[in-house]
Design an enzyme around this catalytic site. Structure first.
Site, PDB file in Angstrom:
ATOM      1  N   SER A 110       0.797  -1.227   0.000  1.00  0.00           N
ATOM      2  CA  SER A 110       0.000   0.000   0.000  1.00  0.00           C
ATOM      3  C   SER A 110       0.830   1.277   0.000  1.00  0.00           C
ATOM      4  CB  SER A 110      -0.941   0.015   1.217  1.00  0.00           C
ATOM      5  OG  SER A 110      -0.195   0.113   2.409  1.00  0.00           O
ATOM      6  N   LYS A 182       0.432   4.698   6.776  1.00  0.00           N
ATOM      7  CA  LYS A 182      -0.138   5.513   5.702  1.00  0.00           C
ATOM      8  C   LYS A 182       0.481   6.914   5.767  1.00  0.00           C
ATOM      9  CE  LYS A 182      -3.136   2.227   4.666  1.00  0.00           C
ATOM     10  NZ  LYS A 182      -2.999   1.415   3.446  1.00  0.00           N
TER      11      LYS A 182
END
Length: 344
Positions: A110, A182
């Site tokens: 990701s 993230k």
């Protein structure tokens, strides 16, 4: 006395002759004592010869045995102290991990190309005690009871495996079950939307230039779009809008729009800021904030938010203050008139 008798007599030795003869006799005697039967070498020649070493006695053997015993004792003490040293090292590492710096394992794609599967990063757990979370920070947060893990793992079945898994996750050897990594796109009060006419993500009306960190295919060199899905949200107080750099595979805030908070995460679930990749050695690098998040418009828009309630408070307080002053003036005027009437 006859001549024969006189000839048999030897002349008497003088004092000088006596000393000379004595010294010669002494030297001859010394040489005769230094020589051994059948050896014609002098004492000086013998002195130059090396002496023969005496055979090792029982005392020397005892000394060698004592040295061996001391070496064995040192080796034995080292192996006895090794578990203690390992225990102290683990305890110090756990203290550092709990309060200062922790290693994390990257389990998914990701955050590519910024972070790849198998990378180990160090997370600063102190930094957000000294400053606020900033846009562009790469953060690790706990998604317990909120987000489902991006990568499914089978839980250890026995106690030993559970302990090893816990230790491994603490040192960044294995991934944590509820830990996510993230990039922060929006902080409390920000208006985050996608997309503008050029397909860019905007924060407070300002577009982000994300080409420097979005995923690029190493074969086709095609780069991800900022987002395939449209969204628009105002980040609530105490929460963050986060997205992965590999937008096509990242299950981030966009995938949780229907959850409480509209896909945002609580600030208090943030573990810390990832600031460096430490493994593998070929990928060691610092994780700095991209320049696009340093746009003056972003900071001013967010910085002005705390001033808005303050300005509104002043605006509401001003009429009230003026009205109170007017009432005081009217009251004092009427009071003076009553006093005059009473005295007349």
């Amino acid at each position: 006395m006859t001549d024969d008798e006189q000839g048999l007599r030897e002349p008497a030795a003088t004092a000088g002759d006596t000393r000379h003869d004595a010294s010669q006799n002494g030297r001859q005697g010394a040489h005769s004592t230094d020589r051994e039967p059948g050896d014609s070498r002098s004492a000086d020649e013998k002195a130059d010869e090396p002496e023969e070493s005496a055979p090792a006695g029982p005392d020397d053997a005892d000394g060698a045995d004592a040295g061996k015993d001391s070496r064995k004792k040192k080796q034995g003490s080292f192996w006895k102290e090794l578990p203690i040293l390992i225990g102290v090292a683990l305890a110090l590492a756990m203290v550092i991990k709990a309060f200062a710096v922790q290693a994390f394992y990257i389990p998914s794609q990701s955050m590519e190309n910024t972070l790849k599967v198998g990378d180990r990063v160090l997370v600063n757990k102190i930094v957000y005690h000294t400053r606020d979370i900033k846009r562009g920070d790469v953060v690790v947060f706990n998604g317990l009871d909120s987000w489902d893990p991006e990568v499914q793992y089978s839980k250890p079945s026995n106690p030993v495996s559970k302990v090893l898994h816990a230790v491994g996750s603490a040192f960044g050897v294995v991934p944590g079950e509820k830990d996510y990594i993230k990039r922060v796109i929006g902080v409390p009060g920000d208006h985050v939307a996608c997309c503008d006419a050029q397909g860019r993500v905007t924060v407070n009306g300002h577009p982000l230039e994300e080409t420097g960190y979005l995923y690029t295919d190493p074969v086709t060199h095609e780069q991800n779009k900022p987002s395939d899905s449209k969204f628009k949200i105002t980040v609530p107080a105490g929460r963050l809008w986060v997205m992965g750099d590999h937008r096509e595979v990242s299950y981030d805030s966009r995938g949780h729009l229907g959850d409480p908070g509209g896909g945002t995460i609580p600030e208090n679930r943030v573990v810390g800021r990832a600031f460096v990749v430490v493994w593998p050695v070929t990928r060691v690098k610092l994780l700095s904030i991209p320049k696009t998040f340093g746009q003056p418009g972003l900071a001013l828009a967010n910085g002005a938010l705390p001033a808005v309630p303050l300005a509104m408070g002043f605006a509401g307080a001003l009429p009230v203050t003026l009205l109170r002053r007017r009432r005081r003036r009217v009251g004092s005027f009427l009071g003076r008139r009553r006093i005059r009437r009473a005295t007349e």
